[in-house]
Design an enzyme around this catalytic site. Sequence first.
Site, PDB file in Angstrom:
ATOM      1  N   GLU A 430     -11.557 -11.149  14.838  1.00  0.00           N
ATOM      2  CA  GLU A 430     -11.271 -11.355  13.409  1.00  0.00           C
ATOM      3  C   GLU A 430     -10.280 -12.489  13.221  1.00  0.00           C
ATOM      4  O   GLU A 430      -9.217 -12.174  13.626  1.00  0.00           O
ATOM      5  CB  GLU A 430     -11.137 -10.104  12.662  1.00  0.00           C
ATOM      6  CG  GLU A 430     -10.802 -10.070  11.101  1.00  0.00           C
ATOM      7  CD  GLU A 430      -9.728  -9.409  10.648  1.00  0.00           C
ATOM      8  OE1 GLU A 430      -9.615  -9.554   9.541  1.00  0.00           O
ATOM      9  OE2 GLU A 430      -9.231  -8.781  11.406  1.00  0.00           O
ATOM     10  N   ASP A 503      -7.480  -6.304  13.901  1.00  0.00           N
ATOM     11  CA  ASP A 503      -6.213  -5.782  13.447  1.00  0.00           C
ATOM     12  C   ASP A 503      -6.508  -3.989  13.047  1.00  0.00           C
ATOM     13  O   ASP A 503      -7.391  -3.721  12.559  1.00  0.00           O
ATOM     14  CB  ASP A 503      -5.615  -6.385  12.252  1.00  0.00           C
ATOM     15  CG  ASP A 503      -5.002  -7.637  12.727  1.00  0.00           C
ATOM     16  OD1 ASP A 503      -4.641  -7.533  14.249  1.00  0.00           O
ATOM     17  OD2 ASP A 503      -4.776  -8.504  12.043  1.00  0.00           O
ATOM     18  N   ASP A 505      -5.688  -2.551  10.239  1.00  0.00           N
ATOM     19  CA  ASP A 505      -5.147  -2.792   8.825  1.00  0.00           C
ATOM     20  C   ASP A 505      -7.018  -2.878   8.125  1.00  0.00           C
ATOM     21  O   ASP A 505      -7.756  -2.607   8.834  1.00  0.00           O
ATOM     22  CB  ASP A 505      -4.664  -3.911   8.176  1.00  0.00           C
ATOM     23  CG  ASP A 505      -5.245  -5.358   8.750  1.00  0.00           C
ATOM     24  OD1 ASP A 505      -6.482  -5.324   9.097  1.00  0.00           O
ATOM     25  OD2 ASP A 505      -4.781  -6.504   8.559  1.00  0.00           O
ATOM     26  N   ASP A 507      -8.671  -4.819   6.518  1.00  0.00           N
ATOM     27  CA  ASP A 507      -9.663  -5.959   6.795  1.00  0.00           C
ATOM     28  C   ASP A 507     -10.131  -5.807   8.274  1.00  0.00           C
ATOM     29  O   ASP A 507     -11.311  -5.922   8.225  1.00  0.00           O
ATOM     30  CB  ASP A 507      -9.144  -7.570   6.956  1.00  0.00           C
ATOM     31  CG  ASP A 507      -8.614  -7.875   5.397  1.00  0.00           C
ATOM     32  OD1 ASP A 507      -9.548  -7.214   4.459  1.00  0.00           O
ATOM     33  OD2 ASP A 507      -7.953  -8.803   5.054  1.00  0.00           O
TER      34      ASP A 507
END
Length: 643
Positions: A430, A503, A505, A507
């Site tokens: 990503e 990640d 997080d 997203d």
Amino acid sequence: MDKDERTQLEAYDASEIQVLEGLEAVRKRPGMYIGTTSADGLHHLVYEIVDNSIDEALAGFCTRITVQINADGTVTVKDNGRGIPVDIQPQTGRPALEVVFTVLHAGGKFGGGGYKVAGGLHGVGASVVNALSEWLVAEVHKDGKIYQMKFSRGDITQEMKVVGTTDRTGTTVTFKPDAEMFDTVDFDYDTLHTRMREQAFLNAGLQIRTVDLRPDREQEDVMCYEGGIREFVTYLNRNKTALHSQVIYMNGSNDDGEAEIALQYNSGYNERILSFANNIRTSEGGMHETGFKTALTRALNAYGTRMGILKNEEKVSGEDCREGITAVVSVKLSDAQFEGQTKTKLGNASMRTLVDSIVYDKLSVFFEENPATGKQILDKALTASRAREAARKARESIRNKSGLESGGMPEKLKDCNEKDPALCEIYIVEGDSAAGSANQGRDSRFQAVLSMWGKMLNVEKARMDKVYKNEKLQPVIAALGAGIGDDFNVEKLRYHKIIIMADADVDGSHIRTLLLTFFFRYMRPLIENGYVYSAVPPLYKLTRGKQQRVAYSDAERDRISAEMRGDNPNAKVDISRYKGLGEMDKEELWETTMDPEKRTLRRITLGDAIEADQIFSLLMGEEVEPRRQWIESNAKYVVNLDI
Ligand code: TSJ
């Protein structure tokens, strides 16, 4: 010593030797008996014990079961059944209670001719749990007395004795798994809770309580479903919009066993059929599931023809009939034959006949009595049939689609040189900066990198034809090279390791959830064959002078930091947190996350994918209220939303 006594002693000696050999084998090769020594195997110990209490409930003598994680991390299972028999067995000359815990395969096969329904699939019994426990205590309340016996690593440490009086009956077993035998001995409450909830659904009216008494983790759930698998279906559809308010329920029996079926359609496009034989999940399906599917298709087609909705030999296919269905099929039978790769496929042909006739007859009656619901379901199948046709056309057009370079590979793919899929890996990354580092850092001999970016398609709200045409997913489909949906062919897969690198997080977890859901719904064999992984990037960088190390968890950070400090309490170790993959340069990314010699990969299981699918339906589906509730109760975790 008289002759009888001698015979008994010899019998005892003989059985003792067999016992030791048996349980030693379990300790030598635990995986052979419980599948794995990972967390799955650890939890399996609990199921082995609980299965005995559930058998007692099936026999009609037990109404309540408690599964408790104690404050010290040990587990107690308690029931209010008749209590394991304590009388001396003629064959062994030993108390039945002792035999249960010291002889392999002894569970449930003694006394009173056994149960009508045989025990667990892996019903290797309580002796395996004994063999793999640092210690185990069994207590039986029976005939006004409390009997107690203790064991350790397969050996008897306290012979059976009476330790008190009681006015109830039941069995309680407490054990501490042997840390030498397992990768982890930390029980996960949610795992036990989920499994016990499933068992409570499958055994209507049985009360199962799960309790966690560990400090700071205290919680408790009481589960009892008078509606049994009807309530199971309601539960499975809880985040969906039901097509008809009533769950359709059918049951029946023949000489070989009994069957229950519950189903309800929702407004979505997925098929969710959970089947069980003797309370064991049959993930690979089998005869009962086949019977269900064929009868459902026949009943709907017959109804459509009778009502004049299907004209001129028009037919709806089985798949069309199952779009948006949620169903539970549960059979109980005396000699279940488990087949298939993972022994989770029911082989008894009599269950196909039984389920087929129940479903065809009762569903036909239901449609007659509830014509509006019947018509709604048939309409849905007809719409599915038309969409399938549109999808077939879209799939054909995929092959001549732009966005693919010469050779049919997408622009965003940096391929590897190796051609043998078994040796090839693809990182799906990503974000452009992380993809940049991955492109430069990889070993291009066998590692390919595909970058993804931007907002992804909401697969939940899209029909198949939209998914096939989607510009974010097309490169993934093209790079993997194995097709999609009905056309998916795992033999054509170009990489045997598909590694999602995102990640930790919002997203990152979004893209991970989306990809897993997509694989789960459209390329399921990828997950079933264990080809999908999640990369595990480090969380911390630790620096002392010129020395640098990384840590993948808080515990590891503390351990490494202490190690780097060594005997020097004043040494300063600088700890920084990685904010994201994009922050790492190509060397760091290679060393910590991509180098096969050093990296950690987490293999995605079907369970992970199912969970992602559930979270996904919840977050992306049509029902607003459950989504709002979920976000509210998980607000503080959302940042780490992990799957
Ligand atoms: F097996 C075990 F030790 F793991 C275990 C067994 C653990 C727990 C928590 C419960 C049990 C268990 C066994 N609960 N209930 C029973 N019942 C019997 O073993 C039993 C009782 C009576 C008779 C009978 O014929 O009178 C037969 C059986 C098999």
